[in-house]
Design a protein around this motif. Structure first.
Motif, PDB file in Angstrom:
ATOM      1  N   PRO A  85       0.857  -1.118  -0.058  1.00  0.00           N
ATOM      2  CA  PRO A  85      -0.036   0.123  -0.034  1.00  0.00           C
ATOM      3  C   PRO A  85       0.740   1.345   0.039  1.00  0.00           C
ATOM      4  O   PRO A  85       0.603   2.302  -0.774  1.00  0.00           O
ATOM      5  CB  PRO A  85      -0.839  -0.138   1.207  1.00  0.00           C
ATOM      6  N   SER A  86       1.755   1.457   0.946  1.00  0.00           N
ATOM      7  CA  SER A  86       2.677   2.504   0.792  1.00  0.00           C
ATOM      8  C   SER A  86       2.049   3.811   0.604  1.00  0.00           C
ATOM      9  O   SER A  86       0.812   4.212   0.916  1.00  0.00           O
ATOM     10  CB  SER A  86       3.996   2.299  -0.290  1.00  0.00           C
ATOM     11  N   THR A  87       2.765   4.833  -0.108  1.00  0.00           N
ATOM     12  CA  THR A  87       2.150   6.085  -0.050  1.00  0.00           C
ATOM     13  C   THR A  87       1.074   6.319  -1.495  1.00  0.00           C
ATOM     14  O   THR A  87       0.186   6.988  -1.444  1.00  0.00           O
ATOM     15  CB  THR A  87       3.096   7.195  -0.651  1.00  0.00           C
ATOM     16  N   ALA A  88       1.215   4.946  -2.339  1.00  0.00           N
ATOM     17  CA  ALA A  88      -0.043   5.150  -3.278  1.00  0.00           C
ATOM     18  C   ALA A  88      -1.302   4.956  -2.873  1.00  0.00           C
ATOM     19  O   ALA A  88      -1.989   5.334  -3.632  1.00  0.00           O
ATOM     20  CB  ALA A  88       0.477   3.919  -4.490  1.00  0.00           C
ATOM     21  N   ALA A  89      -1.551   4.196  -1.711  1.00  0.00           N
ATOM     22  CA  ALA A  89      -2.602   4.221  -1.208  1.00  0.00           C
ATOM     23  C   ALA A  89      -3.379   5.493  -0.566  1.00  0.00           C
ATOM     24  O   ALA A  89      -4.561   5.389  -0.319  1.00  0.00           O
ATOM     25  CB  ALA A  89      -2.663   3.017  -0.009  1.00  0.00           C
TER      26      ALA A  89
END
Length: 727
Positions: free
Chosen positions: A282-286
Motif C-alpha cells: 500500500p505505501s504512499t500510493a494508497a
C-alpha cells in the motif's frame, strides 16, 4: 431526512441536502458499487483496470467511517459500548454469506483442483474461518499480483480477516479513549456536549503510525505490508476521522462540497486505471484512493444526492452496492475454479463468464443467505443468538475443510516401484588424455537413456523420491541457510564464509553464482567438489541474474536496488579472490515487467559482457543452460494424474527455447566462456518427463528437486571438468 428523501436525484429546488449523522447514506451504498466493480474487473484481467485492487481500500475507509461513527455515538450517549450487540450485528452482516461461500469454495476446490493443491487450500480455509488467513498469506509471501504459483481461492478472504481484527480492536480503542477522557475530566456523555478531540488525537496517532509502518514494510516486507492489519489500520482510521469530523464537513457550502465529492470520485477512478501490479503497495500510493474515498464520504455529508451523489445514488449503483459483499466473496473463487471445471483456458472470455456467474451467485446469496441472516427478527433481538450464529458459521467452514483433509488423503504414487536411474561417476578429465575420450558425451548418453526409458506411459511409482507431499519442501540447504540471499539481503550483511563446502582447504575454488536456479545446482556441485577435493562457494540471490541489467522486481513493486548492489559486491569479491572456475546459472523466466526478458537482445548482450568480465579476472567460466520448463507445478499435476505421469510431461518444443539457447551459446563463446546446453538431461526429442527412474525432477513449476540435481552430478561434473581442462 429519510432514506427515501435522500434517494431522490436532486434538482434546483433542493436546498437542504445535508444529512444527519445517523441517516442512511445511499451515496455510500453506491460507493460500494464502485469499489466492488473495480476489484472484480481488476481480478478478471479486464484491460485498463489494473489498479482496481484499490477497491479494497475504499471498503476499508467506508468501514472505518461507519464503525467509528457508530461506536462514538454509542460511547458518548451511554458512556460504554454494548459489545454483545455490536459483535452480534457484525456477525449477522458478514458471517452467513462468508460461511456459505467458504463451504462452496472448499468443496469446489476438492472437485476441480489437483489433490495436493486442494489440501493446501483447505488449510487456507481453516485459517480464513479463524480470521487469520491474512497472516497465513503474509507468512507464505503470497502475492496474487505477481506470484508464479497458483493463488488460493480463499486468498481474497484476507480482507475479511483485516475487518474482523479491526472489529476486535476498535471497540476496545474507543472504550479506552472514553475512559481516559473521563479520567482527564473531559465530558464523555451527551450532556454536556461530548468532546471529539481525544478520539481524533488517538485515531490520528494510530493512523500516522500505521501509515509509517505501511511505507516501511512495503519496501522491506511487501506481503506483510499488503495483508496485515497494522499496515491497513490507517485506512480504517481515515474513515474514522471523517466520521468524527462530520460537523465540520456539514459546514461546507454546497458548491465546494460538490467539487470535493466529484474530485474524490475521480481520484478513485484514476487510481483504478493508473496503478498496477508493479506499484509499491500500500505505501504512499494508497493515499490516493483513501483520500478520494474520504472526500466522497465527507462531501456526501453536505451534498447527499447532489454532487457525486447524482451518480452514486442512482438505482443501478445502489443495487450493485447492496450485492457488493456477496459479489466480492464469490468473484475470486469462481474466477479460479470455473475454467478448470469447464475444461476451458483461463482467457478473457472465460474470465468474463466467471464474472457474470459470480454476480448471479451473489444475488442469490444476498436474498437466500445474507439478508435472512442479517434481518431475522429472532437474531436481531438476541445478541447471544447472533454470536451463536457467528460461531456456527466459522465452525461450518473449518469443519468442512477438516473433513475434506480427511476424505482427500495425501496423494502418493501407487505404481510399480521404479528402479533408480543410477549414473556412473566418471573420473576427472586428464588434460593430456586423448580428446576423443571426452567424458561429456558418455555422461550425457547415460542420462539420455534414463530419460528415454522414463518417457513412456507409467503410473507414479510408489517409491518416488521425494514423495509428492514432500516435494514442495525439498529444498537444498542453501535455500534455508542464508547462502541464497533474500530480496533485501546483500553480500556484506551475512558474509560468505558460511557458503563454502567441499574441501574448504583446497587451493582450487569453484564459485557457483546466480539466482535460485544457481542455488538449485548446489547439491550436484557439492558432490563434485567432494569427489574432486575442490572448495565450492555458492553465491546466489533470489530473482537476481548476474548480468548487468537494470532490474525492477514485480515482487517488491519497485526498482531492485539490492540486486544491483549484490552484483557489484560479487564482482568485487571475485576480483579479490579469483576462483579457478565460475559456474553461472540463472532462471530463464524473466518477463518484461522485470524491465527485460530472458533471451531478449539485452539479455544476450549482457550475458556475453558478463562472461568476458569474469574471464578477464582470471577465471574460467561455465554457463549452464536452462532446465526444461515443465509449464506447471509438477507435484500438483502428478497428484491429479497418479495413473499416467505423461499427462504432466511438456512437449520439448514448449519446454525448451532452442533459439534462445543457441543465442546464449554464441554469446558465451564470444565472451571466452563455455556453454552447456542441458536440454538432453531433461527431454527426449519429443517430450520432457517429470519422473526419471524413481526420481521426481521438479519440486514446483521450475526448480529441481535435490535428488534430481544429485542424480545429474556425473553429467555436471563432466561439464565442469571439460571447462577446466580446455585451456
Amino acid at each position: 431526512m429519510t432514506a427515501r428523501q435522500l434517494d431522490t436525484k436532486g434538482g434546483p429546488g433542493d436546498r437542504e441536502p445535508r444529512t444527519s449523522a445517523t441517516a442512511f447514506r445511499p451515496d455510500i451504498e453506491g460507493l460500494r458499487a464502485v469499489a466492488v466493480v473495480a476489484v472484480v474487473l481488476c481480478h478478471a484481467g479486464i484491460p485498463g483496470i489494473a489498479g482496481g485492487f484499490i477497491g479494497v481500500d475504499v471498503f476499508f475507509v467506508i468501514s472505518g467511517f461507519l464503525i467509528t461513527g457508530m461506536l462514538w455515538r454509542e460511547v458518548t450517549t451511554t458512556t460504554t459500548v454494548r459489545l454483545g450487540r455490536f459483535y452480534g450485528a457484525r456477525a449477522r452482516r458478514l458471517l452467513p454469506a462468508a460461511a456459505a461461500v467458504g463451504v462452496a469454495t472448499a468443496i469446489g476446490s476438492a472437485v476441480v483442483l489437483p489433490p495436493l493443491q486442494a489440501r493446501s487450500i483447505f488449510v487456507d480455509g481453516i485459517a480464513s474461518a479463524l480470521y487469520v488467513g491474512n497472516y497465513r498469506f503474509a507468512n507464505q509471501g503470497t502475492d496474487y499480483l505477481a506470484s508464479d504459483l497458483p493463488p488460493s481461492p480463499f486468498q481474497h478472504y484476507w480482507s475479511l480477516g483485516v475487518e474482523e481484527q479491526f472489529y476486535l480492536v476498535w471497540p476496545a480503542l474507543i472504550i479506552a479513549t472514553a475512559w481516559l477522557a473521563r479520567r482527564a475530566g473531559r465530558p464523555v456523555g451527551s450532556n454536556p456536549s461530548p468532546q471529539r478531540a481525544p478520539y481524533v488525537v488517538v485515531l490520528g496517532l494510530i493512523g500516522a503510525a500505521s501509515l509509517a509502518t505501511a511505507i516501511i514494510w512495503t519496501r522491506t516486507s511487501p506481503p506483510w505490508a499488503f495483508f496485515s492489519l497494522p499496515t491497513r489500520a490507517w485506512e480504517l482510521a481515515a474513515g474514522g476521522l471523517v466520521a468524527l469530523s462530520v460537523q465540520q464537513w456539514r459546514r461546507l457550502p454546497l458548491l465546494p462540497a460538490a467539487i470535493a465529492g466529484w474530485g474524490g470520485l475521480v481520484l478513485i477512478l484514476l487510481t483504478s486505471t493508473q496503478l498496477g501490479p508493479n506499484t509499491p503497495y500500500p505505501s504512499t500510493a494508497a493515499l490516493l484512493p483513501v483520500l478520494g474515498t474520504a472526500l466522497v464520504i465527507g462531501a456526501g455529508c453536505v451534498t447527499g444526492s447532489l454532487g457525486a451523489g447524482r451518480l452514486l445514488c442512482r438505482p443501478i449503483m445502489r443495487a450493485v452496492g447492496r450485492v457488493s459483499y456477496s459479489w466480492y466473496l464469490w468473484h475470486w473463487p469462481v474466477l479460479l475454479l470455473l475454467p478448470p471445471l469447464l475444461g476451458s483456458p483461463a482467457g478473457l472470455p472465460s474470465r468474463l463468464a466467471a464474472t457474470i456467474v459470480s454476480a448471479g451467485l451473489a444475488v442469490l446469496t444476498m436474498y437466500l443467505v445474507e439478508n435472512p441472516g442479517r434481518f431475522a427478527t429472532a437474531l436481531r433481538r438476541s445478541a447471544k443468538a447472533s454470536l451463536a450464529l457467528a460461531g456456527a458459521a466459522s465452525a461450518a467452514i473449518a469443519s468442512v475443510c477438516v473433513l475434506l483433509l480427511i476424505v482427500i488423503p495425501v496423494p502418493r504414487g501407487h505404481g510399480v516401484a521404479a528402479q533408480a536411474a543410477n549414473m556412473v561417476t566418471l573420473p576427472p578429465t586428464n588434460p593430456t588424455a586423448d580428446p576423443r575420450h571426452d567424458p561429456v558425451p558418455s555422461a550425457f548418453a547415460q542420462v539420455r537413456a534414463a530419460v528415454a526409458a522414463s518417457a513412456g506411459p507409467r503410473a507414479v511409482p510408489s517409491n518416488l523420491k521425494p514423495s509428492l507431499a514432500e516435494a514442495p519442501a525439498d529444498k537444498a540447504a542453501v535455500f534455508v541457510n542464508g547462502c541464497m540471499r533474500s530480496f533485501r539481503q546483500v553480500l556484506h550483511e551475512l558474509g560468505h564464509d558460511g557458503c563454502v563446502s567441499g574441501d574448504t582447504a583446497s587451493p582450487t575454488t569453484v564459485a557457483l553464482i546466480g539466482d535460485s536456479h544457481a542455488a538449485m545446482w548446489d547439491p550436484a556441485l557439492q558432490r563434485i567438489a567432494e569427489q574432486r577435493h575442490w572448495r565450492l562457494q555458492t553465491l546466489a540471490k533470489v530473482t537476481c541474474p548476474m548480468q548487468d541489467l537494470p532490474i525492477d522486481s514485480p515482487y517488491l513493486g519497485r526498482h531492485y536496488t539490492e540486486c544491483e548492489q549484490w552484483r557489484g559486491q560479487i564482482i568485487a569479491h571475485l576480483r579479490a579472490e579469483p576462483p579457478r572456475l565460475v559456474v553461472l546459472s540463472m532462471s530463464r523466466r524473466y518477463r518484461p515487467d522485470f524491465s527485460f526478458a530472458s533471451y531478449d537482445p539485452a539479455w544476450i548482450e549482457t550475458l556475453s559482457r558478463t562472461v568476458t568480465l569474469l574471464h578477464s579476472i582470471g577465471s574460467d567460466v561455465l554457463v549452464l543452460g536452462p532446465v526444461a520448463d515443465p509449464q506447471m507445478p509438477v507435484p500438483n499435476c502428478l497428484s491429479a494424474h497418479l495413473d499416467d505421469a505423461t499427462a504432466c510431461a511438456a512437449p520439448r518444443s514448449a519446454a525448451a527455447d532452442s533459439g534462445g539457447i543457441a543465442a546464449e551459446q554464441a554469446a558465451t563463446t564470444a565472451g571466452g566462456g563455455h556453454y552447456a546446453d542441458l536440454t538432453d538431461l531433461f527431454c527426449t526429442p519429443d517430450r520432457c518427463p517429470v519422473i526419471v527412474g524413481d526420481t521426481l525432477v521438479f519440486r514446483d513449476d521450475n526448480h529441481l528437486t535435490t535428488e534430481y540435481a544429485q542424480l545429474l552430478a556425473p553429467a555436471i561434473g563432466a561439464l565442469v571438468d571439460g571447462a577446466l581442462s580446455d585451456q
